[in-house]
Design a protein around this motif. Sequence first.
Motif, mmCIF file in Angstrom:
data_model
loop_
_atom_site.group_PDB
_atom_site.id
_atom_site.type_symbol
_atom_site.label_atom_id
_atom_site.label_comp_id
_atom_site.label_asym_id
_atom_site.label_seq_id
_atom_site.Cartn_x
_atom_site.Cartn_y
_atom_site.Cartn_z
ATOM 1 N N TYR A 249 37.769 37.271 38.227
ATOM 2 C CA TYR A 249 37.166 37.180 36.899
ATOM 3 C C TYR A 249 35.636 37.248 37.008
ATOM 4 C CZ TYR A 249 36.054 35.584 32.233
ATOM 5 O OH TYR A 249 35.548 35.508 30.965
ATOM 6 N N GLN A 250 35.025 38.167 36.340
ATOM 7 C CA GLN A 250 33.579 38.409 36.337
ATOM 8 C C GLN A 250 33.017 38.529 37.754
ATOM 9 O OE1 GLN A 250 32.029 35.273 33.761
ATOM 10 N NE2 GLN A 250 32.376 36.541 31.958
ATOM 11 N N GLY A 251 33.845 38.979 38.686
ATOM 12 C CA GLY A 251 33.396 39.077 40.077
ATOM 13 C C GLY A 251 33.419 40.504 40.573
ATOM 14 N N GLU A 252 33.248 40.632 41.889
ATOM 15 C CA GLU A 252 33.233 41.953 42.515
ATOM 16 C C GLU A 252 34.550 42.204 43.230
ATOM 17 O OE1 GLU A 252 29.872 42.171 45.079
ATOM 18 O OE2 GLU A 252 28.480 42.377 43.385
ATOM 19 N N ARG A 253 34.855 43.480 43.322
ATOM 20 C CA ARG A 253 36.122 43.887 43.949
ATOM 21 C C ARG A 253 36.186 43.403 45.399
ATOM 22 N NH1 ARG A 253 38.835 49.058 42.667
ATOM 23 N NH2 ARG A 253 40.230 49.520 44.385
ATOM 24 N N LEU A 254 37.323 42.801 45.771
ATOM 25 C CA LEU A 254 37.519 42.281 47.132
ATOM 26 C C LEU A 254 38.858 42.763 47.667
ATOM 27 C CD1 LEU A 254 36.667 38.536 46.378
ATOM 28 C CD2 LEU A 254 35.223 40.096 47.693
ATOM 29 N N SER A 255 38.888 43.080 48.962
ATOM 30 C CA SER A 255 40.182 43.354 49.590
ATOM 31 C C SER A 255 40.781 42.025 50.020
ATOM 32 C CB SER A 255 40.014 44.219 50.830
ATOM 33 O OG SER A 255 39.532 45.471 50.442
ATOM 34 N N TYR A 256 42.094 41.951 50.032
ATOM 35 C CA TYR A 256 42.712 40.729 50.562
ATOM 36 C C TYR A 256 43.884 41.090 51.456
ATOM 37 C CZ TYR A 256 46.256 41.182 46.834
ATOM 38 O OH TYR A 256 47.257 41.626 46.010
ATOM 39 N N PRO A 257 44.106 40.245 52.485
ATOM 40 C CA PRO A 257 45.219 40.536 53.373
ATOM 41 C C PRO A 257 46.516 39.986 52.790
ATOM 42 C CG PRO A 257 43.953 38.674 54.209
ATOM 43 C CD PRO A 257 43.328 39.069 52.894
#
Length: 321
Positions: free
Chosen positions: A64-72
């Motif tokens: 929410y209102q953040g930047e795109r992140l990859s997750y495992p």
Amino acid sequence: MTAPHQTLPLNPSTTQDSIPCWSILGAGSLGSLWAGYLSLSGYAVQLLVRRLALSDQTRSITPYQGERLSYPAQVSDIQSCADRSIQQLIVATKAPDALPALNAIRPKLADQATIVLLQNGMGAQQTIAAQFEQYAVLAACITDGAYLENSQHVIHAGKGLTRIGGLNQKGQAVEQQIAEQLQKTALQVELSQPIEQVLWNKLAINIAINGLTAVHQCLNGALAEPDKNQQVLQLCLETEKVMRALGLTVPEQGLFALANQVIAGTAANRSSMLQDTQKGQPTEIEFINGYLLRQAQHLGIDVPYNAALTAEVLQRFHQAR
Ligand SMILES: NC(=O)C1=CN([C@@H]2O[C@H](COP(=O)(O)OP(=O)(O)OC[C@H]3O[C@@H](n4cnc5c(N)ncnc54)[C@H](OP(=O)(O)O)[C@@H]3O)[C@@H](O)[C@H]2O)C=CC1
Ligand SMILES: CC(C)(CO)C(=O)C(=O)O
């Protein structure tokens, strides 16, 4: 513009042995949202899907209102999951799919497994709590909004609250510990009992809004128009009657006032049921207005507006099935 792609490492203070593992059944919007947040908080996450695709292993989230992140996250098909290996399961399917999906995965549940249900509406939770009574069963009532940009990327579009509580005794015995695990994520989570009352409060709002937006093919805000608002009023009055007969508490300001607050606050929303009809998918009507109708029939209460709305949604949007 797409934000830079980042990868967040697992919490270095957790060791392989001490990381609780979460299995998530259904990699749609909410399943992916929870997978992303749990995974980014250091939990081992296994997403269980019906059909495995090659692209499945790469997953990302826009918080929410953040930047795109990859997750495992490990993505597996249900069949390849070992028998009795699942300790903590989140069921993130739509309401009509929850029981069949759980039945398919039953042999994979460990003897002391915990099952957390995320479905909107009512009915699926109660059936599952009864049919899976040897397990700890909890239900969550969620006001976040999430959608898939594509099958691998989920957007957390609306920040809400998750209220969670045990549906059976075994669920109540672990609810505190489960809530604490979830509170370590970026989701806002509260332990709430009795969870049935919480689910009913949300159900009442969905009864007033979802089916009408489907039959009128309109945004939530259009339900403030006088002719449609009269229908909202009738649905709310019927719901209040049934809630009172069941010994439930009706919100102090009355359901109609509450529904109008939600209609105003979500005026630009396409309700989840409107979206289902526009995608040609089955709706959750049987677990929303249909659930109220079944409760009313049981109590001998007449709910003609809910009966007509349920019939119209079934007739118009479920006919081809
Ligand atoms: N999205 C949201 O913002 C919110 C949703 N909710 C509620 O959460 C629930 C889930 O909604 P949402 O995530 O939006 O729904 P989606 O349709 O996005 O996701 C449901 C997923 O369940 C999968 N599924 C269905 N049956 C099975 C099965 N037998 N085995 C494995 N996977 C299965 C589907 O897989 P497949 O692709 O193979 O069909 C799909 O990926 C609903 O009850 C909804 O009302 C509540 C609050 C907010
Ligand atoms: C509250 C409401 C109606 C918001 O759109 C919702 O929960 C839904 O669309 O399912």
